[in-house]
Write a protein that holds these residues in place. Structure first.
Motif, PDB file in Angstrom:
ATOM      1  N   GLU A 233       0.807  -1.376  -0.072  1.00  0.00           N
ATOM      2  CA  GLU A 233       0.084  -0.247   0.349  1.00  0.00           C
ATOM      3  C   GLU A 233       0.895   0.948   0.036  1.00  0.00           C
ATOM      4  OE1 GLU A 233      -3.022   0.188   2.650  1.00  0.00           O
ATOM      5  OE2 GLU A 233      -4.110  -1.501   1.831  1.00  0.00           O
ATOM      6  N   LEU A 234       1.954   1.090   0.819  1.00  0.00           N
ATOM      7  CA  LEU A 234       2.793   2.505   0.665  1.00  0.00           C
ATOM      8  C   LEU A 234       3.272   2.702  -0.395  1.00  0.00           C
ATOM      9  CD1 LEU A 234       4.614   1.778   3.934  1.00  0.00           C
ATOM     10  CD2 LEU A 234       3.228   3.583   3.789  1.00  0.00           C
TER      11      LEU A 234
ATOM     12  N   PHE B 109       1.164   4.132  -2.558  1.00  0.00           N
ATOM     13  CA  PHE B 109       1.011   5.377  -2.178  1.00  0.00           C
ATOM     14  C   PHE B 109       1.772   6.786  -2.547  1.00  0.00           C
ATOM     15  CE2 PHE B 109       1.898   8.303   1.889  1.00  0.00           C
ATOM     16  CZ  PHE B 109       1.051   9.364   2.140  1.00  0.00           C
TER      17      PHE B 109
ATOM     18  N   GLN C 242       4.239  14.791   4.825  1.00  0.00           N
ATOM     19  CA  GLN C 242       3.725  13.959   5.416  1.00  0.00           C
ATOM     20  C   GLN C 242       3.190  12.547   5.250  1.00  0.00           C
ATOM     21  OE1 GLN C 242       1.355  14.620   8.245  1.00  0.00           O
ATOM     22  NE2 GLN C 242       2.777  16.428   7.939  1.00  0.00           N
TER      23      GLN C 242
ATOM     24  N   ARG D  67       3.770   9.512   7.796  1.00  0.00           N
ATOM     25  CA  ARG D  67       3.329   8.253   7.551  1.00  0.00           C
ATOM     26  C   ARG D  67       4.436   6.757   7.494  1.00  0.00           C
ATOM     27  NH1 ARG D  67       1.112   4.337   8.715  1.00  0.00           N
ATOM     28  NH2 ARG D  67       0.290   2.623   7.338  1.00  0.00           N
TER      29      ARG D  67
ATOM     30  N   SER E  55       5.950   6.453  11.033  1.00  0.00           N
ATOM     31  CA  SER E  55       5.267   5.927  11.653  1.00  0.00           C
ATOM     32  C   SER E  55       5.398   4.544  11.819  1.00  0.00           C
ATOM     33  CB  SER E  55       3.604   6.053  11.544  1.00  0.00           C
ATOM     34  OG  SER E  55       3.252   5.234  10.600  1.00  0.00           O
TER      35      SER E  55
ATOM     36  N   GLN F 185      -3.517   4.932   2.901  1.00  0.00           N
ATOM     37  CA  GLN F 185      -2.630   5.742   3.218  1.00  0.00           C
ATOM     38  C   GLN F 185      -2.695   6.920   4.335  1.00  0.00           C
ATOM     39  OE1 GLN F 185      -0.196   3.490   4.848  1.00  0.00           O
ATOM     40  NE2 GLN F 185      -1.557   2.064   3.717  1.00  0.00           N
ATOM     41  N   ALA F 186      -3.051   8.198   3.227  1.00  0.00           N
ATOM     42  CA  ALA F 186      -3.505   9.340   3.486  1.00  0.00           C
ATOM     43  C   ALA F 186      -3.879   9.079   5.002  1.00  0.00           C
ATOM     44  CB  ALA F 186      -4.542  10.017   3.218  1.00  0.00           C
TER      45      ALA F 186
ATOM     46  N   ALA G 147      -4.284   6.622   6.934  1.00  0.00           N
ATOM     47  CA  ALA G 147      -4.153   6.696   8.211  1.00  0.00           C
ATOM     48  C   ALA G 147      -2.871   7.251   8.788  1.00  0.00           C
ATOM     49  CB  ALA G 147      -2.839   4.760   7.771  1.00  0.00           C
ATOM     50  N   ARG G 148      -2.339   7.882   7.944  1.00  0.00           N
ATOM     51  CA  ARG G 148      -1.536   8.700   8.458  1.00  0.00           C
ATOM     52  C   ARG G 148      -2.626   9.532   9.163  1.00  0.00           C
ATOM     53  NH1 ARG G 148       1.892  11.404  11.195  1.00  0.00           N
ATOM     54  NH2 ARG G 148       2.441  13.733  10.256  1.00  0.00           N
TER      55      ARG G 148
END
Lengths: 207, 207
Positions: free
Chosen positions: A156-157, A160, A187, A191, A194, B187-188, B190-191
């Motif tokens: 997913e990243l 993203f 931002q 993410r 995190s 993912q946005a 999730a941030r």
DNA sequence: CGGATAGCATAACGATCGCTATTCTACAAT
DNA sequence: ATTGTAGAATAGCGATCGTTATGCTATCCG
């Protein structure tokens, strides 16, 4: 036998690429092109077949020169967290550069021509896929090195980050304040932080 | 005195907007427009002045009808976390809709015409600013209601989310796999989750 | 040195572009 | 009913589009 060409293909393709990059496809006439490329119409059509053919060649050149210039480190076999961060950081700071208002040729091509030129749509999709693979590979490396949480959503990243970059390219072309690009990249980095091994469960990262 | 118009301004503007949205500015000829709008060239020029005037009018209509259709809830005074999540969620699922390949007219306008038509660049910048304010306002509300961490970077997030949306619009127009858009939006989200009050310091959110 | 030929330079092709002029028609006011 | 006028319909304007044809020039081969 016969006369020699007074130009080199790479050189004139480069010039055409830059013009298409700046103005887009339709806003660039073949007369603009011949002038910028320094050759006559006959040579252009003998060399590239058509304006469309030249455009597709410009896209290929972009893919083989400009894209690697920005993403080669990320695409390297050993790429990991550092390279992911570096790319996002660089793109976040793009607004400070002259010429950032050009955005990304492949992104522009997708927006302007996707509905009417299949190969243009394909080039954008290919670019996205390329970035996704590059990010995915680097993130996999990071996870394998225990620098990401075990359950970090690598796939997913990897989808993203390229999307964020596309957004930044749009901002760049519309000459939006550089601070917006910076914030967007930061931002995205937050993410990422995190789900890094040491960042996990820590305080909310980034100011 | 004289003959009555056989069309309504709103109606023909809507038709023009849809055509520009789909094909872009240069790929849409005035003949295409008159045909789709159902009026003769004279009427078009009497009503809108020029092709460029009609385009700018189409942009205004987009801003006053399409944009509110998607962001009215986010722009509402009481908007908070739910509205932020809803917008990101919706855009993440956009790939499933027919017509998503149109992308966003304002995003398209910025890419195609920003270098040559100042008002087009301005409309994209204005759209970005509008979204940034809307997200910022909703996030401020959320923080005031103690639903975000005290030190949550509201301003940066408010710049981040619109950028992600722009990226998703690019993907949509290039007909990239809907799963990519979904992943980007997730993912946005999730941030966002990582700076919500209960999410703070918890396990890495989202699968 | 003298064809043969590949590329340059120029002009111009038909098509289409954004836009306008002209003619006809429908409606309102008298 | 007549007349004035706003709009519809059509044809066509000059300009530019992508593209090609024509003649000239430089280079290679014999």
């Amino acid at each position: 036998m016969g006369r020699r060409k007074t130009y080199e293909r790479d050189d004139v393709t480069e010039r055409a690429m830059r013009l298409f990059w700046e103005r887009g496809y339709h806003a660039t006439s073949t007369r603009d092109l011949t002038e910028a490329m320094g050759l006559n119409p006959g040579a252009l059509y003998a060399e590239f077949g058509s304006k469309e053919g030249l455009y597709l060649e410009a896209i290929r050149r972009y893919e083989s020169t400009v894209v690697p210039g920005h993403f080669a480190t990320l695409e390297a076999p050993g790429a990991s967290l550092e390279q992911v961060r570096a790319v996002l950081n660089f793109m976040g700071g793009m607004g400070a550069y002259d010429g950032s208002h050009l955005g990304c040729l492949l992104c522009n091509a997708g927006i302007e021509l996707a509905p009417t030129l299949e190969q243009s749509e394909a080039s954008t999709a290919r670019f996205l896929d390329r970035l996704t693979r590059a990010f995915g590979h680097a993130l996999e490396n990071a996870r394998a090195g225990r620098r990401l949480a075990e359950d970090a959503p690598v796939d997913e990243l990897a989808r993203f980050f390229p999307t964020v970059l596309m957004g930044i390219f749009v901002l760049a072309r519309a000459r939006v304040d550089a601070a917006v690009m910076r914030a967007a990249a930061d931002q995205a980095l937050a993410r990422l932080a995190s789900v890094t091994a040491q960042g996990r469960g820590g305080p909310a990262p980034v100011a």
